[in-house]
Every structure is written in structure tokens, then in C-alpha cells.
Design an enzyme around this catalytic site. Structure first.
Site, PDB file in Angstrom:
ATOM      1  N   ASN A  85      -8.283 -12.761   4.218  1.00 30.39           N
ATOM      2  CA  ASN A  85      -8.749 -11.988   3.128  1.00 30.39           C
ATOM      3  C   ASN A  85     -10.294 -12.475   3.101  1.00 30.39           C
ATOM      4  O   ASN A  85     -10.684 -13.425   3.651  1.00 30.39           O
ATOM      5  CB  ASN A  85      -7.855 -12.766   1.933  1.00 30.39           C
ATOM      6  CG  ASN A  85      -7.912 -11.955   0.693  1.00 30.39           C
ATOM      7  OD1 ASN A  85      -9.041 -11.711   0.239  1.00 30.39           O
ATOM      8  ND2 ASN A  85      -6.780 -11.764   0.096  1.00 30.39           N
ATOM      9  N   HIS A  87       6.102  -0.479  -2.610  1.00 31.00           N
ATOM     10  CA  HIS A  87       5.563  -0.066  -3.700  1.00 31.00           C
ATOM     11  C   HIS A  87       5.692   1.488  -3.634  1.00 31.00           C
ATOM     12  O   HIS A  87       5.084   2.222  -4.343  1.00 31.00           O
ATOM     13  CB  HIS A  87       4.095  -0.585  -4.011  1.00 31.00           C
ATOM     14  CG  HIS A  87       4.183  -1.994  -4.579  1.00 31.00           C
ATOM     15  ND1 HIS A  87       2.904  -2.744  -4.897  1.00 31.00           N
ATOM     16  CD2 HIS A  87       5.069  -2.641  -4.881  1.00 31.00           C
ATOM     17  CE1 HIS A  87       3.279  -4.069  -5.364  1.00 31.00           C
ATOM     18  NE2 HIS A  87       4.439  -3.997  -5.489  1.00 31.00           N
ATOM     19  N   ASN A 139       0.869  -1.419   0.154  1.00 31.61           N
ATOM     20  CA  ASN A 139       0.063  -0.019  -0.223  1.00 31.61           C
ATOM     21  C   ASN A 139       0.843   1.306   0.279  1.00 31.61           C
ATOM     22  O   ASN A 139       2.109   1.324   0.552  1.00 31.61           O
ATOM     23  CB  ASN A 139      -0.794   0.032   1.145  1.00 31.61           C
ATOM     24  CG  ASN A 139      -1.879  -1.122   1.246  1.00 31.61           C
ATOM     25  OD1 ASN A 139      -1.926  -1.869   0.107  1.00 31.61           O
ATOM     26  ND2 ASN A 139      -2.454  -1.628   2.272  1.00 31.61           N
ATOM     27  N   CYS A 181      13.609  22.288 -11.634  1.00 34.97           N
ATOM     28  CA  CYS A 181      14.617  22.155 -12.784  1.00 34.97           C
ATOM     29  C   CYS A 181      13.965  22.359 -13.793  1.00 34.97           C
ATOM     30  O   CYS A 181      14.425  22.275 -15.065  1.00 34.97           O
ATOM     31  CB  CYS A 181      15.566  20.963 -12.506  1.00 34.97           C
ATOM     32  SG  CYS A 181      14.626  19.340 -13.116  1.00 34.97           S
ATOM     33  N   GLY A 223      -5.255  -9.287   3.345  1.00 33.15           N
ATOM     34  CA  GLY A 223      -5.774  -8.169   2.259  1.00 33.15           C
ATOM     35  C   GLY A 223      -4.912  -8.130   1.063  1.00 33.15           C
ATOM     36  O   GLY A 223      -4.861  -6.930   0.583  1.00 33.15           O
TER      37      GLY A 223
HETATM   38  C1  BV8 Z   1       8.605  -6.584 -10.193  1.00 38.37           C
HETATM   39  C2  BV8 Z   1       1.348   1.038  -8.368  1.00 38.37           C
HETATM   40  C3  BV8 Z   1      10.899  -7.384 -10.356  1.00 38.37           C
HETATM   41  C4  BV8 Z   1       1.500   1.563  -6.845  1.00 38.37           C
HETATM   42  C5  BV8 Z   1       0.963  -1.175  -8.685  1.00 38.37           C
HETATM   43  C6  BV8 Z   1       9.554  -5.819 -15.882  1.00 38.37           C
HETATM   44  C7  BV8 Z   1      10.360  -5.858 -14.726  1.00 38.37           C
HETATM   45  C8  BV8 Z   1      10.177  -6.637 -13.619  1.00 38.37           C
HETATM   46  C9  BV8 Z   1       8.820  -7.187 -13.433  1.00 38.37           C
HETATM   47  C10 BV8 Z   1       7.962  -7.046 -14.488  1.00 38.37           C
HETATM   48  C11 BV8 Z   1       8.430  -6.623 -15.600  1.00 38.37           C
HETATM   49  N1  BV8 Z   1       7.289  -6.402 -16.409  1.00 38.37           N
HETATM   50  C12 BV8 Z   1       6.114  -7.056 -15.965  1.00 38.37           C
HETATM   51  C13 BV8 Z   1       6.548  -7.523 -14.761  1.00 38.37           C
HETATM   52  C14 BV8 Z   1       5.841  -8.527 -13.981  1.00 38.37           C
HETATM   53  C15 BV8 Z   1       4.624  -7.367 -13.076  1.00 38.37           C
HETATM   54  C16 BV8 Z   1       3.776  -8.453 -12.996  1.00 38.37           C
HETATM   55  O1  BV8 Z   1       3.925  -9.144 -11.968  1.00 38.37           O
HETATM   56  N2  BV8 Z   1       2.726  -8.251 -13.849  1.00 38.37           N
HETATM   57  C17 BV8 Z   1       1.250  -8.981 -13.577  1.00 38.37           C
HETATM   58  C18 BV8 Z   1       1.604 -10.441 -13.580  1.00 38.37           C
HETATM   59  C19 BV8 Z   1       0.574  -8.456 -12.433  1.00 38.37           C
HETATM   60  N3  BV8 Z   1       5.532  -7.087 -11.909  1.00 38.37           N
HETATM   61  C20 BV8 Z   1       5.972  -5.833 -11.808  1.00 38.37           C
HETATM   62  O2  BV8 Z   1       6.013  -5.096 -12.680  1.00 38.37           O
HETATM   63  C21 BV8 Z   1       6.474  -5.496 -10.279  1.00 38.37           C
HETATM   64  N4  BV8 Z   1       7.933  -5.452 -10.166  1.00 38.37           N
HETATM   65  O3  BV8 Z   1       8.059  -7.728 -10.172  1.00 38.37           O
HETATM   66  O4  BV8 Z   1      10.048  -6.236 -10.156  1.00 38.37           O
HETATM   67  C22 BV8 Z   1      11.545  -7.774  -9.003  1.00 38.37           C
HETATM   68  C23 BV8 Z   1      10.864  -7.756  -8.009  1.00 38.37           C
HETATM   69  C24 BV8 Z   1      11.377  -8.066  -6.746  1.00 38.37           C
HETATM   70  C25 BV8 Z   1      12.669  -8.165  -6.526  1.00 38.37           C
HETATM   71  C26 BV8 Z   1      13.257  -8.295  -7.833  1.00 38.37           C
HETATM   72  C27 BV8 Z   1      12.921  -7.915  -9.029  1.00 38.37           C
HETATM   73  C28 BV8 Z   1       6.090  -4.066  -9.842  1.00 38.37           C
HETATM   74  C29 BV8 Z   1       4.460  -4.495  -9.659  1.00 38.37           C
HETATM   75  C30 BV8 Z   1       4.002  -3.048  -8.971  1.00 38.37           C
HETATM   76  C31 BV8 Z   1       2.797  -2.423  -9.696  1.00 38.37           C
HETATM   77  N5  BV8 Z   1       2.253  -1.185  -9.133  1.00 38.37           N
HETATM   78  N6  BV8 Z   1       0.482  -0.037  -8.483  1.00 38.37           N
HETATM   79  C32 BV8 Z   1      -0.018   2.481  -6.816  1.00 38.37           C
HETATM   80  O5  BV8 Z   1      -0.400   3.127  -7.356  1.00 38.37           O
HETATM   81  O6  BV8 Z   1      -0.758   2.046  -5.527  1.00 38.37           O
HETATM   82  S1  BV8 Z   1      -0.066  -2.586  -8.810  1.00 38.37           S
HETATM   83  C33 BV8 Z   1      -0.987  -2.754  -7.564  1.00 38.37           C
HETATM   84  O7  BV8 Z   1      -0.849  -4.151  -7.265  1.00 38.37           O
HETATM   85  C34 BV8 Z   1      -0.801  -1.909  -6.260  1.00 38.37           C
HETATM   86  O8  BV8 Z   1       0.526  -1.608  -6.063  1.00 38.37           O
HETATM   87  C35 BV8 Z   1      -1.281  -2.813  -4.984  1.00 38.37           C
HETATM   88  O9  BV8 Z   1      -0.653  -2.777  -3.945  1.00 38.37           O
HETATM   89  C36 BV8 Z   1      -0.627  -4.102  -5.648  1.00 38.37           C
HETATM   90  C37 BV8 Z   1      -1.308  -5.630  -5.324  1.00 38.37           C
HETATM   91  O10 BV8 Z   1      -2.514  -5.604  -5.059  1.00 38.37           O
HETATM   92  P1  BV8 Z   1      -3.229  -5.786  -3.740  1.00 38.37           P
HETATM   93  O11 BV8 Z   1      -2.503  -4.753  -2.785  1.00 38.37           O
HETATM   94  O12 BV8 Z   1      -3.245  -7.370  -3.541  1.00 38.37           O
HETATM   95  O13 BV8 Z   1      -4.765  -5.434  -4.149  1.00 38.37           O
HETATM   96  P2  BV8 Z   1      -5.777  -6.200  -4.820  1.00 38.37           P
HETATM   97  O14 BV8 Z   1      -6.892  -5.129  -5.008  1.00 38.37           O
HETATM   98  O15 BV8 Z   1      -5.259  -6.901  -6.025  1.00 38.37           O
HETATM   99  O16 BV8 Z   1      -6.443  -7.389  -3.756  1.00 38.37           O
HETATM  100  C38 BV8 Z   1      -6.986  -6.813  -2.559  1.00 38.37           C
HETATM  101  C39 BV8 Z   1      -7.347  -7.985  -1.619  1.00 38.37           C
HETATM  102  O17 BV8 Z   1      -7.960  -7.698  -0.633  1.00 38.37           O
HETATM  103  C40 BV8 Z   1      -8.174  -8.820  -2.454  1.00 38.37           C
HETATM  104  O18 BV8 Z   1      -8.009 -10.263  -2.377  1.00 38.37           O
HETATM  105  C41 BV8 Z   1      -9.505  -8.757  -1.639  1.00 38.37           C
HETATM  106  O19 BV8 Z   1     -10.218  -9.879  -1.421  1.00 38.37           O
HETATM  107  C42 BV8 Z   1      -8.987  -8.497  -0.353  1.00 38.37           C
HETATM  108  N7  BV8 Z   1     -10.020  -7.589   0.779  1.00 38.37           N
HETATM  109  C43 BV8 Z   1     -10.827  -6.864   0.275  1.00 38.37           C
HETATM  110  N8  BV8 Z   1     -11.442  -6.336   1.288  1.00 38.37           N
HETATM  111  C44 BV8 Z   1     -10.875  -6.638   2.347  1.00 38.37           C
HETATM  112  C45 BV8 Z   1      -9.892  -7.726   1.765  1.00 38.37           C
HETATM  113  N9  BV8 Z   1      -9.082  -8.572   2.847  1.00 38.37           N
HETATM  114  C46 BV8 Z   1      -9.338  -8.343   4.249  1.00 38.37           C
HETATM  115  N10 BV8 Z   1     -10.205  -7.465   4.802  1.00 38.37           N
HETATM  116  C47 BV8 Z   1     -11.062  -6.611   3.739  1.00 38.37           C
HETATM  117  N11 BV8 Z   1     -11.885  -5.772   4.322  1.00 38.37           N
END
Ligand code: BV8
Length: 246
Positions: free
Chosen positions: A217, A121, A104, A152, A191
Site C-alpha cells: 500500500n 462488491h 474492485n 418489464c 491496495g
Molecule cells: C457490510 C460500491 C455487512 C461499489 C462501495 C447496514 C448493513 C450492513 C453494514 C452497514 C450498514 N450500514 C452501514 C454499514 C457499514 C458500512 C460501512 O462500513 N461504512 C463505513 C464505516 C465505511 N459497510 C457496508 O455498508 C458494507 N456492508 O458491511 O455488510 C456484512 C458484511 C459481511 C458479512 C456479513 C455482513 C458494504 C460496503 C460496500 C460499499 N460499496 N462501493 C463500487 O461502486 O465500486 S465503497 C468503496 O469502498 C468500493 O466498493 C471499494 O471497493 C471499497 C473499499 O475501498 P478501497 O478499495 O480500499 O479503496 P480506497 O480508495 O479506500 O483505498 C485505496 C488504497 O490503495 C489506499 O490505501 C491507497 O493508499 C492505496 N493505493 C493507491 N495507489 C496504490 C495503492 N496501493 C498500492 N499501489 C498503488 N499504486
């Protein structure tokens, strides 16, 4: 296992723990009024991640990306941490070794009093010069100028990790150093849809080195199959219940 038995088991395990690791995603902020990404009313329902959360999308239309981030900042500004955030902050106070690795960018963990928070992130409250890479805190919402510019003259961007970008080295090191010592007793995954492989990776490392693993979740995820306990319920309900039995 009945819900109450699961609560009592988690409270017992947590009470015995010295080192706790927590991974959170957008779901922990849902009860604060902040939309998630992939839920029914999630951001990605009506918006394209490629257009709004990638370097290519920013290069193509920086104003559109900033309109989205400005909208989110203005919404988040008026949201408060919910009981789930506060319970994690209270648990941290009882332990010497505690870390939250959060996806987050909203800053609600810190506003609830959590100290050891690793924002993997980035932060929606930081902006970065696209030329000098200088990062500055900026909480102006709504922004007067869209897109904001650096002194700049270059464009500023949100200091968040977009699709196709790797995670900040420093944050990764902090997380690996915390979990690879093999002495994490208790891990929460709260979450998150656990889409990114590093989220699953970190939970597996903790679990394989002996940690008790608990997922909270509304839906099952890839984590559910390796978790010791899964609560299909709201974090804002489950965490206070566990805490009340500590
Ligand atoms: C990476 C920006 C490598 C921030 C977001 C080139 C280079 C490297 C990687 C790649 C590349 N090209 C493509 C990739 C792969 C890519 C990828 O995975 N793509 C697909 C498959 C998704 N990955 C990347 O690009 C990532 N980089 O892997 O680098 C690396 C990594 C580590 C070490 C070395 C190398 C970067 C990804 C970041 C993308 N940025 N947003 C912003 O603006 O917020 S995406 C977005 O997804 C947000 O960042 C968010 O944080 C993230 C994850 O989402 P969640 O938080 O899980 O939210 P979601 O809605 O999905 O789920 C919510 C859950 O809560 C649900 O399950 C729901 O049921 C539950 N819920 C709801 N209410 C409740 C609840 N649970 C409990 N209580 C409740 N009340």
C-alpha cells in the site's frame, strides 16, 4: 528490514507456499488509470458516497447514480490491467489453491487472466432489475439510456454492493471456506484502505491460522500492524520484483 531483504523474504515464503489468499482494493487498479475512492484524487473527494453508492441515494436520484456509474464504466472500458494484475495471474498458474477476494468492480483481475476471483462488491459490468432481481451482463459504455430499464419496465441498477447493503452470501461462503480451513500459507493485502471490518477479519483469520501476511500500500492501514511485511510502495512495482525472485 531493507526493501531488497523484504522482497527476497516474500519470494522465499511464496515459493514455499501451496495455498495463497489475496485481498485487493482500488489501489491495485490505480496504475491502470482508475481513480481510487479515498486518495487525494479519489471518487469520495468530490462525491458523496451516500448519494452515489447507497440504496437511498439511488431511490432519490437514480439518474445521478447512473451518470456516475456510466462515467466510471466509460473510463474503465479503456483501461488495461497493469503489471500487478498480471503477476497475480502468473502466481495463480503456479498453484493449485489460490483465491483473490477483490473489492474492485472493474473486472481487471479477470482480464489479466486470473480465474479464482471473488468479487465481494459485485461487478460494474453487471446490471440488475430492481423488480425481478434478474442480473445481466452489460458492457455498453456509454449507455444509450440513463437510467437503463428492464423489459418489464422497472429500473435497472448496477449489480454492486452499496453502503448499507450486505455482501452476497455465495461470495462470503467461498471466502470463509477458503480461509477457515487454516492452511493458507501466504496472504497478500494489496491496495485497500481496509475500512470494512470484513477485510480486517479475513486477514486476521488467515494470519492467526499461520499465514505469512504481506501488505502492499502507499500508506499504512489497520492491516499494517498485523502484517509480517509491509511495502509502502506501488503494487505495480513490488509484485513484479517479488515475482522475478521466485
Ligand atoms: C457490510 C460500491 C455487512 C461499489 C462501495 C447496514 C448493513 C450492513 C453494514 C452497514 C450498514 N450500514 C452501514 C454499514 C457499514 C458500512 C460501512 O462500513 N461504512 C463505513 C464505516 C465505511 N459497510 C457496508 O455498508 C458494507 N456492508 O458491511 O455488510 C456484512 C458484511 C459481511 C458479512 C456479513 C455482513 C458494504 C460496503 C460496500 C460499499 N460499496 N462501493 C463500487 O461502486 O465500486 S465503497 C468503496 O469502498 C468500493 O466498493 C471499494 O471497493 C471499497 C473499499 O475501498 P478501497 O478499495 O480500499 O479503496 P480506497 O480508495 O479506500 O483505498 C485505496 C488504497 O490503495 C489506499 O490505501 C491507497 O493508499 C492505496 N493505493 C493507491 N495507489 C496504490 C495503492 N496501493 C498500492 N499501489 C498503488 N499504486
Amino acid at each position: 528490514m531493507e526493501q531488497n531483504e523484504k522482497i527476497l523474504l516474500c519470494a522465499k515464503k511464496l515459493k514455499e507456499s501451496k495455498k495463497v489468499f489475496v485481498i485487493t482494493g482500488a489501489g491495485i487498479s490505480a496504475e491502470s488509470g482508475i481513480p481510487t475512492f479515498r486518495g487525494k484524487d479519489g471518487y469520495w473527494k468530490n462525491n458523496s458516497p451516500q448519494k452515489l453508492a447507497s440504496p437511498e441515494g439511488f431511490a432519490e436520484n437514480p439518474k445521478l447514480v447512473w451518470e456516475w456509474y456510466d462515467y466510471r464504466r466509460t473510463l474503465i472500458k479503456d483501461c488495461e490491467p497493469n503489471p500487478a494484475h498480471y503477476v497475480l495471474s502468473d502466481i495463480e498458474k503456479k498453484l493449485t489453491q489460490f483465491m483473490i477476494a477483490t473489492q474492485n468492480v472493474d473486472g481487471l483481475h479477470q482480464r489479466a487472466g486470473s480465474n479464482n476471483v471473488v468479487e465481494i462488491h459485485g461487478s460494474i459490468w453487471e446490471i440488475k432489475c430492481t423488480e425481478e432481481n434478474k442480473i445481466e451482463k452489460n458492457t455498453e459504455a456509454p449507455l444509450k439510456e440513463l437510467p437503463p430499464k428492464c423489459s418489464c419496465g422497472a429500473l435497472m441498477r448496477p449489480n454492486v454492493v452499496w453502503f448499507g447493503e450486505t455482501l452476497p452470501e455465495i461470495q462470503l461462503m467461498k471466502i470463509y471456506n477458503f480461509i477457515k480451513s487454516g492452511d493458507v500459507d501466504f496472504t497478500f493485502v494489496i491496495g485497500t484502505s481496509a475500512l470494512f471490518y470484513y477485510i480486517i477479519d479475513w486477514a486476521q483469520i488467515a494470519k492467526q491460522s499461520g499465514s505469512f501476511l504481506v501488505e502492499i500500500n502507499l500508506d499504512n492501514t489497520t492491516i499494517s500492524s498485523i502484517a509480517d511485511v509491509v511495502f509502502l510502495d506501488k503494487a505495480g512495482l513490488i509484485l513484479p520484483e517479488i515475482y522475478n525472485h521466485l
